[in-house]
Scaffold this motif. Structure first.
Motif, PDB file in Angstrom:
ATOM      1  N   HIS A  12      -0.269  12.251  -2.471  1.00 49.34           N
ATOM      2  CA  HIS A  12      -0.112  11.394  -1.693  1.00 49.34           C
ATOM      3  C   HIS A  12      -1.688  10.425  -0.573  1.00 49.34           C
ATOM      4  O   HIS A  12      -1.729  10.194   0.340  1.00 49.34           O
ATOM      5  N   THR A  13      -2.298  10.023  -1.905  1.00 49.08           N
ATOM      6  CA  THR A  13      -2.861   8.779  -1.607  1.00 49.08           C
ATOM      7  C   THR A  13      -2.593   7.799  -1.792  1.00 49.08           C
ATOM      8  O   THR A  13      -1.379   7.288  -2.649  1.00 49.08           O
ATOM      9  N   VAL A  14      -2.802   7.161  -0.677  1.00 45.59           N
ATOM     10  CA  VAL A  14      -2.260   5.488  -0.587  1.00 45.59           C
ATOM     11  C   VAL A  14      -3.201   4.329  -1.149  1.00 45.59           C
ATOM     12  O   VAL A  14      -4.527   4.517  -1.281  1.00 45.59           O
ATOM     13  N   GLU A  15      -2.488   3.586  -1.874  1.00 47.74           N
ATOM     14  CA  GLU A  15      -3.786   2.640  -2.342  1.00 47.74           C
ATOM     15  C   GLU A  15      -3.062   1.308  -2.736  1.00 47.74           C
ATOM     16  O   GLU A  15      -0.915   1.301  -3.356  1.00 47.74           O
ATOM     17  N   VAL A  28       0.914  -1.187   0.019  1.00 50.06           N
ATOM     18  CA  VAL A  28       0.300   0.040  -0.061  1.00 50.06           C
ATOM     19  C   VAL A  28       0.980   1.312  -0.016  1.00 50.06           C
ATOM     20  O   VAL A  28       1.224   1.491   1.081  1.00 50.06           O
TER      21      VAL A  28
END
Ligand code: SF4
Ligand code: SF4
Lengths: 394, 284
Positions: free
Chosen positions: A173-176, A5
Motif C-alpha cells: 500500500h505504499t506508493v512510489e 507513482v
C-alpha cells in the motif's frame, strides 16, 4: 517506458498485464485485494484480454492456475497469509506438476491473533513445497521480479512455480515512482509461453496420478534437479533483463558496503531499506559494517551467501518471523550454509518487525551495536527491547 | 525531505489525500512516497496516512514520527492524545474547521491554519453534507501554507487520478488554496491534544488472551451523536436491542441511556426508533 507513482500491489497488476498472462484466478484477502482489483480494472477496460476466473477460495484459485498451466497457459494468482496457508496442499501439486505459475504473495502475519501487518511466517512455512521464493525491497523490484519470474518459471531448465513476495503495507500500500517498461520491450524479453502443454486435448495422458515407489522417487529427484538449476538460470534471466532494460536487481544476494566489514547484517524484504541507511550512517562514523540483502530464499543461494560472508567476523540475520523451537528462519538457513566454511563467523539471529512492527533506523542501529560488541551466538527478539541495549537469549 | 501526517476518518479520503499529494509532488519533479496506517477499514473509524516528498531517493519506509505538517481532516480527532506528536519546530497543523473557529491553543513553535474544507466540499457536491469528502479542499490549503506542492501539479494530479468528479475536486482544491487562514489569535477554543503516553512493553507469562472489547473505545469513530428526547420515548427498547455495540443500556425505569465511550455514531438507533425521538447531531 514511463515512470508512474504506483503501489506495490499495482506494480504486480501492471507486470501481470505486461506479461500477457492468459489466465488469472484469485480470491480476495487484505492486503492483497488491490492486486486483483487492479487486474480486474484492466480487464473491464478492455486493456487486458485475459481469462479472469472467479472462485470461492484460494484453494480453488490455485487449482484453476494448475489446470490451465498444465494445458500450456501463462497463469497468475495472488494471495496473503491465511489464504496462502489454505493453498498449502495445492502448492505441492503446482510444483510437483511442474506448473510454471507466478504468484504474488503479500507477506502478512498469520493468525491467531488476527493481524494484518508485514510478517514472513506465511511464506517461510511454504519453504518445502518446491516453489521458488523471491522477495522484493521496493515497488520497482516487485514489477521487475514478476517479469523475471515468468522467464525463470518457464525456462525449460526450471519449470517450477515462483512466489514474488512483498511486505504488507510497507510495499503493498505504499506508493512510489516505478519505471513501467513499454509493452514491446516486455514482449521481446518475455515471448509467449511455448511448447509447455503437458496435457493436450486429443492426446490422452495422465498427470499426477498414482505411482509406485519405483517411479515416485524419479519425480522427486527431477524436481530437486530443477531446483538446483534455478540460481544459474536466474543469473541468465537477470543478465538479459539488465541488457534490455538498463537496470539490474543484483543477483540472489546483494552485498552493500561489505568490504572489510567487522559485522554484516543479512536482511530480506523492506527491512533492507532502513538497514542500508544505517550502514551509511555507521560507516560515516568509521564503523565497519555492511548489509547483505537476500532476494532468493528458495532455493537457498548457499554458495553466493558463503562467498559474500567470507572473512566477516560477526554476522547478524534479521528475520521478520520466528521458526518456533529454532531461530529466525533465514538465520537457520544461513547458519547451515556457513557450516562448510573453514572459518565460520558467529551468527546472531535477530527477530524483528514481527507482525508489522516498524523496522526503524534506530532499531537497526541497536542491532549493529549488539554485533559490534563482539561475536555472539544466540537469538535477540529486537522488537521487545525497544529502549535498551539488545540482549541475546538461548 | 518534507513529511506530512494526515488524520481523518474512514470515508473522508485521508488515504487518497496522501496518495494525491505523492502524485502531485511527482509531477513537480520530486520523489514522493505515501503510506496508510492500516487498522479497521470502517466508515467513521480514525485513519492515519503519511506522505514524504523529497528531492533525493527516500531511504525510509513506514510511519512518520517527526512530521513537518499534520493535516486534520476531522477536528474531532484533536480530542485524542498523540495527534500532533513529534511535530517539528515551526511545523504546521492544518485543521478542517468552520470559519467560526478562530483560534486553537497551540504551544509556541507550532503554526496553525484552518480551512472550512467541509463547506467547500459541500459547495462542490463532494460527498454528503453529513460526510463531505474533504480531501481535495484541504490539499489545496496544504499546498498554500507549506508550499510542499504547486497548486498546478495538485490540480493535474487530481485530474489524472480522481475518477469521480475531477472538475469539482480541482475546484475544491483551488478554493482550499484561496480560503486557508492562518490562526494566530491566542484566545483558545480548541486545545491541541496531549502527547500519547509511551507504552513500556510488559513481557507476560502464560498464554495471552485479548481483553474484553469493553475496553475498546469506539467513540473515536463518531462524528454524529444520538440525542434521545426522553419526553417522547415510549420505552419500547428498540434502540437498546438494535445497537450493534451495546452502546445503549437501560436505566432502572427502562429508559435508554447512551454509553458515551462506545457509541460509534452509526445512527441505527435513530433509524429504528418508532416515534423518531432520537436525532443524530454533529459532534461539537
Ligand atoms: S448511534 Fe445508536 S445504534 Fe449506533 S452505536 Fe450509537 S447508540 Fe448504538
Ligand atoms: S427506540 Fe426510541 S422510543 Fe424506543 S426506547 Fe429507544 S428512544 Fe425510546
Amino acid at each position: 517506458m514511463t515512470v508512474e507513482v504506483l503501489s506495490g500491489n499495482h506494480a504486480q497488476s501492471e507486470a501481470v498485464r505486461l506479461a500477457r498472462v492468459q489466465v488469472v484466478s484469485a480470491y480476495p484477502i487484505t492486503p492483497q485485494t488491490t492486486v486483483v482489483e487492479g487486474i480486474a480494472e484492466f480487464v473491464a477496460s478492455g486493456r487486458f484480454p485475459t481469462q479472469f476466473v472467479k472462485v470461492e477460495s484460494e484453494h480453488s484459485a490455485l487449482q484453476v492456475c494448475v489446470s490451465a498451466s498444465a494445458l500450456g497457459a501463462r497463469t497468475y494468482t495472488a494471495t496473503s497469509s491465511q489464504g496462502l496457508l489454505l493453498m498449502h496442499e495445492l502448492l505441492h501439486w503446482a510444483a510437483g506438476m511442474r506448473a510454471p505459475i507466478v504468484m504474488g504473495v503479500v507477506n502478512r502475519a498469520v493468525a491467531p491473533p488476527w493481524a494484518l501487518g508485514a510478517d514472513h511466517t506465511d511464506t517461510f512455512s511454504q519453504r518445502d513445497t518446491g516453489w521458488i521464493q523471491l522477495y522484493a525491497e521496493n515497488n520497482q523490484e516487485v514489477l521487475d521480479m514478476v517479469l523475471e519470474a515468468y522467464r525463470l518459471a518457464e525456462d525449460p531448465a526450471v519449470r517450477l512455480p515462483v512466489m514474488v513476495a512483498e511486505d504488507a503495507f510497507y510495499l503493498s500500500h505504499t506508493v512510489e515512482p516505478v519505471d513501467v517498461p513499454a509493452q514491446e520491450a516486455v514482449d521481446a524479453f518475455l515471448p509467449p509461453r511455448q511448447g509447455h502443454a503437458i496435457l493436450r486435448p486429443g492426446e490422452p495422458s495422465r498427470l499426477g496420478s498414482f505411482t509406485s515407489p519405483e517411479d515416485y522417487v524419479l519425480f522427486r529427484h527431477e524436481l530437486a534437479a530443477a531446483a538446483d538449476r534455478v540460481v544459474p538460470t536466474l543469473g541468465e534471466v537477470e543478465g538479459d533483463f539488465a541488457r534490455r532494460f538498463g537496470r539490474s536487481l543484483g543477483g540472489t544476494v546483494v552485498p552493500y558496503r561489505c568490504e572489510g566489514a567487522d559485522a554484516v547484517l543479512v536482511t530480506l524484504g523492506t527491512a533492507s531499506t532502513p538497514a542500508r541507511a544505517t550502514v551509511d550512517a555507521l560507516r560515516s562514523e568509521g564503523k565497519k559494517v555492511g548489509l547483505l540483502k537476500l532476494r532468493l530464499l528458495r532455493p537457498f543461494p548457499e554458495s553466493e551467501l558463503r562467498a559474500a560472508l567470507r572473512g566477516v567476523g560477526a554476522v547478524g540475520v534479521f528475520d521478520r518471523a520466528y521458526t518456533f523451537g529454532a531461530a529466525g528462519a533465514v538465520a537457520t538457513e544461513t547458519r547451515a550454509a556457513l557450516y562448510g566454511e573453514r572459518e565460520r563467523p558467529a551468527l546472531t539471529s535477530f527477530v524483528g518487525g514481527v507482525g508489522g512492527r516498524e523496522v526503524t533506523p534506530s532499531l537497526v542501529r541497536r542491532v549493529f551495536d549488539h554485533l559490534l560488541r563482539g561475536p555472539e551466538e544466540g537469538i535477540v527478539w529486537s522488537d521487545l527491547e525497544p529502549h535498551r541495549e539488545l540482549e541475546t537469549h538461548g | 525531505m518534507q513529511e506530512v501526517r494526515f488524520l481523518g476518518r474512514g470515508g473522508q479520503g485521508a488515504v487518497i489525500a496522501a496518495e494525491l499529494l505523492a502524485q502531485a509532488a511527482f509531477l513537480d519533479g520530486k520523489i514522493p512516497q505515501s503510506f496508510p496506517f492500516f487498522g479497521v477499514e470502517r466508515r467513521g473509524a480514525p485513519v492515519t496516512a503519511y506522505a514524504r516528498v523529497s528531492s533525493e531517493p527516500i531511504e525510509v519506509r513506514g510511519s512518520i514520527a517527526t512530521p513537518d505538517a499534520v493535516v486534520v481532516l476531522d477536528r474531532g480527532l484533536l480530542r485524542f492524545a498523540g495527534a500532533t506528536d513529534g511535530l517539528r519546530e515551526n511545523g504546521w497543523v492544518l485543521v478542517n474547521a468552520p470559519a467560526s473557529v478562530q483560534a486553537f491553543a497551540a504551544p509556541a513553535g507550532i503554526r496553525l491554519a484552518s480551512v472550512d474544507a467541509a463547506r467547500i466540499a459541500v459547495d462542490h457536491h463532494l460527498g454528503s453534507p453529513t460526510l463531505p469528502i474533504v480531501n481535495t479542499a484541504i490539499l489545496g490549503a496544504l499546498a498554500r501554507v507549506t508550499g510542499i506542492v504547486s497548486l498546478d501539479a495538485l490540480e493535474r494530479a487530481i485530474a489524472a487520478a480522481v475518477p469521480r468528479k475531477p472538475q469539482e475536486n480541482r475546484a475544491a482544491a483551488r478554493a482550499g488554496f484561496e480560503e486557508v487562514r492562518p490562526l494566530t489569535d491566542p484566545r483558545s477554543r480548541l486545545p491541541l491534544p496531549p502527547p500519547r503516553p509511551r507504552r513500556e512493553l510488559p513481557l507476560p507469562e502464560g498464554p495471552l488472551a485479548l481483553r474484553s472489547s469493553e475496553e475498546i473505545l469506539t467513540a473515536s469513530w463518531r462524528s454524529l451523536r444520538p440525542q434521545i428526547d426522553l419526553s417522547r420515548c415510549t420505552r419500547c427498547n428498540f434502540c437498546w436491542k438494535y445497537c450493534p455495540d451495546v452502546a445503549i443500556t437501560l436505566d432502572a425505569e427502562g429508559y435508554p441511556k447512551l454509553e458515551e465511550e462506545h457509541c460509534k455514531g452509526c445512527g441505527i438507533c435513530a433509524e429504528v426508533c418508532p416515534p423518531k425521538t432520537i436525532a443524530m447531531v454533529a459532534e461539537a
